[in-house]
Design a protein around this motif. Structure first.
Motif, PDB file in Angstrom:
ATOM      1  N   TYR B  35       0.867  -1.171   0.000  1.00 37.41           N
ATOM      2  CA  TYR B  35       0.000   0.000   0.000  1.00 37.41           C
ATOM      3  C   TYR B  35       0.907   1.224   0.000  1.00 37.41           C
ATOM      4  CZ  TYR B  35      -3.895  -2.982   1.573  1.00 37.41           C
ATOM      5  OH  TYR B  35      -4.866  -3.952   1.673  1.00 37.41           O
ATOM      6  N   GLN B  37       0.889   5.652   0.969  1.00 31.01           N
ATOM      7  CA  GLN B  37       0.165   6.771   1.577  1.00 31.01           C
ATOM      8  C   GLN B  37       0.934   8.048   1.267  1.00 31.01           C
ATOM      9  OE1 GLN B  37      -0.108   6.793   5.895  1.00 31.01           O
ATOM     10  NE2 GLN B  37      -2.144   7.726   5.818  1.00 31.01           N
ATOM     11  N   LYS B  42      -5.123   9.341   2.193  1.00 27.94           N
ATOM     12  CA  LYS B  42      -5.442   8.048   2.783  1.00 27.94           C
ATOM     13  C   LYS B  42      -4.556   6.942   2.234  1.00 27.94           C
ATOM     14  CE  LYS B  42      -9.308   7.145  -0.378  1.00 27.94           C
ATOM     15  NZ  LYS B  42     -10.763   6.861  -0.427  1.00 27.94           N
ATOM     16  N   VAL B  43      -4.532   5.851   2.959  1.00 26.48           N
ATOM     17  CA  VAL B  43      -3.767   4.685   2.544  1.00 26.48           C
ATOM     18  C   VAL B  43      -4.440   4.064   1.312  1.00 26.48           C
ATOM     19  CG1 VAL B  43      -2.972   2.398   3.245  1.00 26.48           C
ATOM     20  CG2 VAL B  43      -3.068   4.256   4.932  1.00 26.48           C
ATOM     21  N   PHE B  45      -4.370   1.002  -1.751  1.00 28.60           N
ATOM     22  CA  PHE B  45      -3.921  -0.323  -2.172  1.00 28.60           C
ATOM     23  C   PHE B  45      -3.129  -0.233  -3.466  1.00 28.60           C
ATOM     24  CE2 PHE B  45      -4.114  -4.817  -2.877  1.00 28.60           C
ATOM     25  CZ  PHE B  45      -4.409  -5.001  -4.216  1.00 28.60           C
ATOM     26  N   MET B  89       4.799   7.268   1.689  1.00 20.94           N
ATOM     27  CA  MET B  89       5.111   6.147   2.577  1.00 20.94           C
ATOM     28  C   MET B  89       4.594   4.878   1.911  1.00 20.94           C
ATOM     29  SD  MET B  89       6.640   6.686   5.541  1.00 20.94           S
ATOM     30  CE  MET B  89       6.042   5.519   6.759  1.00 20.94           C
ATOM     31  N   PHE B  91       3.789   0.940   2.522  1.00 21.64           N
ATOM     32  CA  PHE B  91       3.563  -0.042   3.580  1.00 21.64           C
ATOM     33  C   PHE B  91       3.415  -1.439   2.982  1.00 21.64           C
ATOM     34  CE2 PHE B  91       3.252   2.914   6.926  1.00 21.64           C
ATOM     35  CZ  PHE B  91       2.483   3.991   6.511  1.00 21.64           C
ATOM     36  N   PHE B 107       0.349  -4.659   9.172  1.00 21.80           N
ATOM     37  CA  PHE B 107       1.172  -3.718   8.429  1.00 21.80           C
ATOM     38  C   PHE B 107       2.566  -3.562   9.033  1.00 21.80           C
ATOM     39  CE2 PHE B 107      -1.538  -1.594   5.276  1.00 21.80           C
ATOM     40  CZ  PHE B 107      -2.741  -2.205   5.571  1.00 21.80           C
ATOM     41  N   GLY B 108       3.536  -3.310   8.150  1.00 19.38           N
ATOM     42  CA  GLY B 108       4.867  -2.959   8.590  1.00 19.38           C
ATOM     43  C   GLY B 108       4.956  -1.484   8.934  1.00 19.38           C
ATOM     44  N   PRO B 109       6.123  -1.043   9.381  1.00 18.12           N
ATOM     45  CA  PRO B 109       6.293   0.349   9.805  1.00 18.12           C
ATOM     46  C   PRO B 109       6.424   1.332   8.646  1.00 18.12           C
ATOM     47  CG  PRO B 109       8.336  -0.845  10.064  1.00 18.12           C
ATOM     48  CD  PRO B 109       7.319  -1.852   9.654  1.00 18.12           C
ATOM     49  N   ARG B 112       9.646   5.428   3.930  1.00 16.34           N
ATOM     50  CA  ARG B 112       9.363   6.753   3.374  1.00 16.34           C
ATOM     51  C   ARG B 112      10.246   6.961   2.156  1.00 16.34           C
ATOM     52  NH1 ARG B 112       6.785  11.018   4.779  1.00 16.34           N
ATOM     53  NH2 ARG B 112       6.450  10.310   6.912  1.00 16.34           N
TER      54      ARG B 112
END
Lengths: 113, 116
Positions: B35, B37, B42-43, B45, B89, B91, B107-109, B112
């Motif tokens: 994903y 962002q 918004k996040v 897909f 970002m 993810f 989700f991972g961290p 960036r």
């Protein structure tokens, strides 16, 4: 296009108050997940709801999935400054689109001491 | 508790360069996702991956993007020729079964990506 509308977009309250965040859609979801996201970090799962009418509690947080599985709410009782953050809802559909989550824009909650 | 990890945490690149973002999903998960962002948005897909092939991709995931699971643990996202608008970002997420089957994506961290 599936859309998840979250409201309110911003919410600033005092410590000890109760609040409710809403997540609404015209689409039916097979499941809905609530995440919390801190600035510069990934979404952290809070809960997954699957069954229409389902209610799940996580300490002071209560999550409800609408009977028709089109909407959900997050209620926080006696909010604390540690609850400050961005709350995201994300829905998954079955059938051909069951591989992805559709996210709302989020509700940015600030709890003031 | 098992978690999704991502490297690097921050990648700065010049426009037109190739970047590879890496992820290690949770070990017993079968479905993998990317994903993105964009700041303040918004996040969204990008792509899902199962059984060594793409299951679903969004319109964002054009020919400049590719994914690969080169071994039993890593899952990568490659952007062949980065554009300014790829700054975001990114993810990685994984799940045991399908999201539509009621399973949870973890989700991972994030990485960036900054394209200059």
């Amino acid at each position: 296009t599936q859309l998840l509308e979250q409201s309110p977009q911003f919410l600033s309250i005092q410590e000890g108050e109760n609040l409710t965040v809403y997540c609404n859609s015209s689409s039916v979801f097979s499941s809905l997940q609530w995440y919390r996201q801190e600035p510069g970090e990934g979404p952290v799962l809070l809960v997954t709801v699957v069954t229409g009418g389902e209610v799940k509690k996580l300490k002071r947080l209560t999550f409800q999935f609408g009977d028709a599985r089109k909407d959900s709410s997050l209620h926080i009782t006696a909010a604390q400054p540690g609850d400050t953050g961005l709350y995201l809802c994300a829905g998954a559909r079955g059938g051909g689109s069951n591989y992805k989550l559709t996210f709302g824009k989020g509700t940015l909650l600030t709890v003031n001491p | 508790e098992p978690e999704v990890t991502q490297t690097p945490s921050h990648q700065v690149t010049q426009m037109g360069q190739e970047v590879i973002l890496r992820c290690v999903p949770i070990s017993n998960h079968l479905y993998f996702y990317w994903y993105r962002q964009i700041l303040g948005q918004k996040v969204e897909f990008l792509v899902s991956f199962y059984n060594n092939e793409i299951s679903e991709k969004s319109e964002i995931f054009d020919d400049q993007f590719s994914v690969e699971r080169p071994d039993g643990s890593n899952f990568t996202l490659k952007i062949r020729s980065t554009k300014l608008e790829d700054s975001a970002m990114y993810f990685c997420a994984s799940s045991r079964i399908l999201a539509g089957g009621g399973d949870t994506q973890y989700f991972g961290p994030g990485t960036r990506l900054t394209v200059l």
